[in-house]
Design a protein around this motif. Sequence first.
Motif, PDB file in Angstrom:
ATOM      1  N   THR A 172       0.901  -1.338  -0.074  1.00  0.00           N
ATOM      2  CA  THR A 172      -0.006   0.127   0.103  1.00  0.00           C
ATOM      3  C   THR A 172       0.921   1.181   0.012  1.00  0.00           C
ATOM      4  O   THR A 172       2.046   1.113   0.471  1.00  0.00           O
ATOM      5  CB  THR A 172      -0.930   0.137   1.255  1.00  0.00           C
ATOM      6  N   TYR A 207       0.048   6.417 -12.348  1.00  0.00           N
ATOM      7  CA  TYR A 207      -0.435   5.289 -11.559  1.00  0.00           C
ATOM      8  C   TYR A 207      -1.261   5.899 -10.186  1.00  0.00           C
ATOM      9  O   TYR A 207      -2.228   5.105  -9.877  1.00  0.00           O
ATOM     10  CB  TYR A 207       1.037   4.889 -10.827  1.00  0.00           C
ATOM     11  N   ARG A 211      -5.028   4.282  -9.814  1.00  0.00           N
ATOM     12  CA  ARG A 211      -5.360   3.529  -8.474  1.00  0.00           C
ATOM     13  C   ARG A 211      -6.775   4.386  -7.944  1.00  0.00           C
ATOM     14  O   ARG A 211      -7.508   4.021  -7.244  1.00  0.00           O
ATOM     15  CB  ARG A 211      -4.610   3.806  -7.413  1.00  0.00           C
ATOM     16  N   GLU A 212      -6.940   5.587  -8.375  1.00  0.00           N
ATOM     17  CA  GLU A 212      -8.109   6.635  -7.866  1.00  0.00           C
ATOM     18  C   GLU A 212      -9.256   6.304  -8.980  1.00  0.00           C
ATOM     19  O   GLU A 212     -10.197   6.238  -8.494  1.00  0.00           O
ATOM     20  CB  GLU A 212      -7.814   8.066  -7.719  1.00  0.00           C
ATOM     21  N   SER A 306      -1.400  -0.146  -3.717  1.00  0.00           N
ATOM     22  CA  SER A 306      -2.816   0.229  -3.726  1.00  0.00           C
ATOM     23  C   SER A 306      -2.879   1.643  -3.032  1.00  0.00           C
ATOM     24  O   SER A 306      -2.049   1.849  -2.107  1.00  0.00           O
ATOM     25  CB  SER A 306      -3.558  -0.673  -3.229  1.00  0.00           C
ATOM     26  N   GLY A 310      -9.142   4.410  -2.890  1.00  0.00           N
ATOM     27  CA  GLY A 310      -9.253   4.334  -4.100  1.00  0.00           C
ATOM     28  C   GLY A 310     -10.299   3.848  -4.905  1.00  0.00           C
ATOM     29  O   GLY A 310     -10.457   2.556  -4.566  1.00  0.00           O
ATOM     30  N   SER A 313      -8.732  -0.295  -9.670  1.00  0.00           N
ATOM     31  CA  SER A 313      -8.177  -1.279  -9.415  1.00  0.00           C
ATOM     32  C   SER A 313      -6.883  -1.375  -8.927  1.00  0.00           C
ATOM     33  O   SER A 313      -6.127  -0.669  -9.402  1.00  0.00           O
ATOM     34  CB  SER A 313      -8.213  -2.317 -10.664  1.00  0.00           C
ATOM     35  N   ALA A 314      -6.616  -2.172  -7.696  1.00  0.00           N
ATOM     36  CA  ALA A 314      -5.396  -2.297  -7.036  1.00  0.00           C
ATOM     37  C   ALA A 314      -4.148  -3.166  -7.769  1.00  0.00           C
ATOM     38  O   ALA A 314      -3.073  -3.028  -7.487  1.00  0.00           O
ATOM     39  CB  ALA A 314      -5.393  -2.729  -5.529  1.00  0.00           C
TER      40      ALA A 314
END
Length: 429
Positions: A172, A207, A211-212, A306, A310, A313-314
């Motif tokens: 994370t 990136y 993630r958001e 991740s 968000g 998708s992680a």
Amino acid sequence: MRSLRKPAVAAVVAAAALTLAACGSSGGTASTSNNGQVTLTWWTNATTGQLKTVWQQAAVAFHKAHPKVTIQIVPIQNEAFTTKVPAALASNNPPSIYQQWGGGQEASQVPSGKLTNLSPYVSGWIGQLGAASQGWQVSGKQYGVPYDLHTVGFWYRKDLFARAGISKPPATVPELEADVTKLKAAHIVPIAVGSKDKWPDAFWWEYFAIRECPTATLKSSMKAVNLSNSCFTKASKDLTTFMNTHPFQAGFLGTASQVGAGSSAGMVANGKAAMELQGDWDPGVMAPLTSNKSITSQLGWFPFPSVPGGAGSATTVLGGGDGFSCTTVAPAATCAEFLKYIDSAPVQTKVVGANVGLPANPAASAALTPAQQQVLTYSHAAPYIQTYFDIAFPTNVGQALDAAIANYFAGQGSAQSIITAVSQAKSQQ
């Protein structure tokens, strides 16, 4: 990047073409003699290193198998393609074959009328490349063919992580921030970044956006060339928060990404920094920048962490690839046959050996290193691969985006300025 950001490739523009297998002009257009001899000019970004040798060998071998076809290689520095290709396509003297990254950049080149629709010539074999080849299609027509594929993630020094007491890569962003603190405490530069080249900065912002933003939003935003969704503003705020931890080396705005031992790649290679966010080509870039013969075994890889809360998708990854397009000055069938040869298993295995990326043809995947296999496995399992934004967008929009993100990295502009840069560039198309 270009937004051209690819491996192997940071050197001066070659002063002249490398003429292989026969003599000929280093100019753009293909030439056909009265006796059926054909000379194809081939613009590549492999100006140095192993890939340059691979292409030389491929040109010679193809000529041997097709004596009436000579391939003239014209190595061009990576970032120069941004200006040289549009100028060539606007002229009557484009190269026969040139470096192509697909996406919106390719789509913006099709209206020139100079790109060959390869679909009729590659339909019998391109299926072996899988869905990856679709990134080089425009309106369902194959205007380019990939020869390698790329995934962006973190390359890190396992020995430096261990020295800082980090037992496993972060999953994370808060864990990444904690690792930054640990590395600083161990007097190790946590992350190197080559901001002088601008495109490495874009990896970070993109990136955070991935993630958001939900995948559906990413797809619709790329298609509409519009970043007005609030998730993109959140990405800018995430980047600001992370940069407030001061994770990068001193003077990062003036650091090159791939040239010299003092570049971001060189810093990791020589143990001056613990990691960098880069493409899968990074180990190949690092190798000649250090006397450390164990560098490959000392490197590990992990995906972008991740972002808590968000909506994206992680496990979605940022990536792209390298390929080539044929222009209408070249005999279409001959040019397509050469691209087929480049994607054959024997040549693809050599491409893997050049450490420039993952093979476009899965038949060559056995040649990958364990770390590259990890990247390939992760990529194949990803629910979605988001093409680099500056490639997904039309060329001028991608350039504007990269410039705006670079300014943001430098403490100039705002979250809104990134969004505005895209909308203004779109209006100027």
